[in-house]
Design an enzyme around this catalytic site. Structure first.
Site, PDB file in Angstrom:
ATOM      1  N   PHE A 473      -1.769  -5.492  -7.752  1.00 52.43           N
ATOM      2  CA  PHE A 473      -0.700  -4.991  -8.627  1.00 52.43           C
ATOM      3  C   PHE A 473      -0.900  -5.365 -10.095  1.00 52.43           C
ATOM      4  CE2 PHE A 473       1.698  -6.608  -4.688  1.00 52.43           C
ATOM      5  CZ  PHE A 473       1.208  -5.584  -3.892  1.00 52.43           C
ATOM      6  N   HIS A 474      -2.127  -5.233 -10.602  1.00 51.82           N
ATOM      7  CA  HIS A 474      -2.420  -5.574 -11.993  1.00 51.82           C
ATOM      8  C   HIS A 474      -3.060  -4.407 -12.751  1.00 51.82           C
ATOM      9  CE1 HIS A 474      -2.908 -10.069 -10.612  1.00 51.82           C
ATOM     10  NE2 HIS A 474      -1.647  -9.673 -10.616  1.00 51.82           N
ATOM     11  N   PRO A 475      -2.513  -3.210 -12.720  1.00 49.93           N
ATOM     12  CA  PRO A 475      -3.157  -2.112 -13.447  1.00 49.93           C
ATOM     13  C   PRO A 475      -3.042  -2.283 -14.958  1.00 49.93           C
ATOM     14  CG  PRO A 475      -1.034  -1.401 -12.591  1.00 49.93           C
ATOM     15  CD  PRO A 475      -1.289  -2.771 -12.025  1.00 49.93           C
TER      16      PRO A 475
END
Length: 541
Positions: A473-475
């Protein structure tokens, strides 16, 4: 025809981590009127504030965009759920709450790529400190006067202490602080909480700003495009309650919709890769080929191990008496498992001895499950997730059509480069050495069940990585900043959109390369710097 929502000095699209801070900083001037437009609802649901509530918020359309990626060859044809916060506070209201800045080299790399030394580690460290309210107090590396509360976790697990000792056996030293520019080591993560309650950007920045009276917030509003006259932005169009609205920005419009939302809104407006836009029926207003490219994320490889004689969340969560005890403990002391972040223990290490700085990160969890949203397994186990901190793969976020409600196509291209596959193989082997070959964990008789001991060769481990790999969850990076001669840069080092007046992007999408750790607090730092730039521009007008 659309209805007018009025005129403001600044219109901020997105009440996530960056948008909340921007609203607070820009509204400090009482002569300024600020509007924040958020697609999601208010943050008044109890599970937004109880730390373990991420289990209920992620994958829930009440608080999550519930994006889904395109099938990925590197993940053996799998598509992934791609959580992004859709609520006041954005992803800071549903994320892991881990406070991490990354490494000094990350920011020095940004300075080199942008030609702007203000993005170097020495320049951004004071910005981090300004925002921070750290439990240690003020020091060379930490601040105590800011709004962004950082605390120690309020629980411990004997099993995780044993993992830390096992990591020491394999050459990973203990550390007491991941946030001094060199994060090599193993330690418990620090978290963005206040006395056992999630401390989101909405609570830290937006709600106090609203009390000033010159900040307005519109929730449940979908921005459809920017309002443009020639090459100047004058606000946005949005849908709310089945009606069309527009709002005018006298000063600047700021996109803070994140690494998925910001490029999508630009593309819907006709700002982006021209051929792609034309093929989807969108009139090209300004060609910027880099909009939506350069997507980076940390792919975590979730390895899980059964254990004996250990207390884990699996066993507690599947026992009604234990669940009642956890609830009572949290109600009385705001501690225990309900106060926990998804990962309690972390480690930063080199995947092979030739590396000069840590390139992998471990998230260790005293639980196991098939995927987020599924029930915990009924046997005692823990998960050791390991991710490549500096991936070389690049993906895209691209509009599908002119219909704003149709989610964009998100393509990660995970494990698509030889270097990323090599790091995955080495990281999985290091994880096995820590867990299965160290004395500290031997009393718990760990047995690997995910992906399983059958995968041994490089080819088998590559296949296994594709089976267990998932987003952490680190775009970032889809509107990246760069030099004037960088044709794929979307914004300059002042975060101004190239070729468009009165428009900035201030969020994680502007990162040229991903930071070496969780990305929430680096995004907050970007917003702090962005607020300075916006205020400076106003003062010079």
């Amino acid at each position: 025809m659309s209805q007018s929502a009025g005129e403001f000095d600044y219109v901020i699209v997105g009440a996530g981590t960056a948008g909340c801070l921007l609203a607070e900083r820009l509204s400090a001037d009482p002569a300024v009127r600020v509007l924040v437009i958020e697609a999601g609802p208010k943050d008044d649901w109890i599970w937004v504030h109880i730390p373990v509530g991420y289990l209920y918020c992620i994958g829930n359309p009440r608080t999550d965009w519930c994006f889904r990626t395109q099938p990925d060859n590197g993940l053996n044809g799998r598509a992934l759920n791609y959580p992004r916060g859709r609520v006041l506070g954005g992803s800071s209201s549903i994320n892991a709450m881990l406070y991490l800045r990354g490494q000094a080299e990350d920011y020095d790399g940004w300075a080199a790529q942008t030609g702007d030394s203000d993005w170097s580690w020495d320049s951004v460290l004071p910005v981090f400190k300004r925002t921070e309210n750290h439990w240690r107090g003020s020091s060379e590396f930490h601040g105590s006067e800011g709004e962004w509360r950082v605390e120690q976790q309020r629980l411990s697990w004997r099993l995780l202490d044993a993992f830390a000792a096992a990591a020491n056996e394999q050459g990973i030293p203990s550390t007491d602080d991941f946030n001094r520019g060199n994060n090599h080591g193993v330690a418990r993560f620090e978290v963005n909480q206040r006395r056992g309650v999630r401390w989101s950007a909405a609570r830290a920045f937006l709600h106090p700003a609203i009390k000033r009276g010159n900040v307005s917030v519109i929730t449940d509003a979908m921005v459809t495009r920017l309002r443009m006259v020639n090459r100047r932005c004058y606000g946005v169009d949005f849908h709310r309650g089945g009606e069309r609205w527009h709002v005018t920005a006298r000063g600047e419009t700021i996109l803070s919709a994140g690494a998925v939302g910001s490029p999508h809104i630009l593309q819907l407006t006709g700002i982006g890769p021209p051929t792609w836009l034309r093929n989807r029926g969108i009139t090209v207003r300004h060609a910027l080929p880099g909009v939506g490219s350069n997507l980076q994320d940390h792919l975590q490889l979730r390895m899980a191990f059964k254990v004996k004689g250990a207390r884990t969340l699996n066993t507690l969560a599947n026992n009604w008496f234990a669940k009642a005890g956890m609830a009572l403990q949290y109600a009385l002391t705001r501690s225990g498992p309900l106060s926990m972040a998804p990962s309690q223990l972390g480690a930063f290490a080199m995947s092979d001895p030739s590396r000069t700085r840590p390139n992998i990160q471990f998230h260790i969890q005293p639980l196991s499950l098939d995927k987020f949203g599924d029930p915990l397994h009924r046997f005692p186990a823990f998960t050791a997730s390991v991710c490549n901190l500096q991936p070389t793969a690049r993906g895209t976020v691209l509009v599908r059509s002119s219909e704003a409600r149709l989610q964009p196509a998100i393509r990660l291209n995970s494990l698509s480069t030889p270097e990323d596959r090599r790091v995955a193989i080495d990281a999985m082997r290091l994880t096995r050495r820590i867990v299965l070959s160290s004395k500290a964990l031997a009393p718990f008789s760990p047995q690997e069940f995910l992906p399983g001991p059958a995968a041994q060769t490089d080819e088998e481990l590559t296949r296994a990585a594709g089976d267990v790999g998932t987003t952490i969850f680190h775009p970032v990076g889809t509107c990246r900043m760069g030099r004037a001669d960088d044709t794929d840069a979307v914004v300059d080092s002042q975060l101004r959109v190239r070729g468009i007046a009165a428009l900035r992007v201030i969020d994680a999408s502007v990162m040229p390369t991903i930071t070496s750790g969780n990305t929430n607090s680096p995004t907050l730092m970007i917003a702090e710097r962005g607020a300075e730039l916006v205020r400076r521009a106003r003062a010079q007008r």
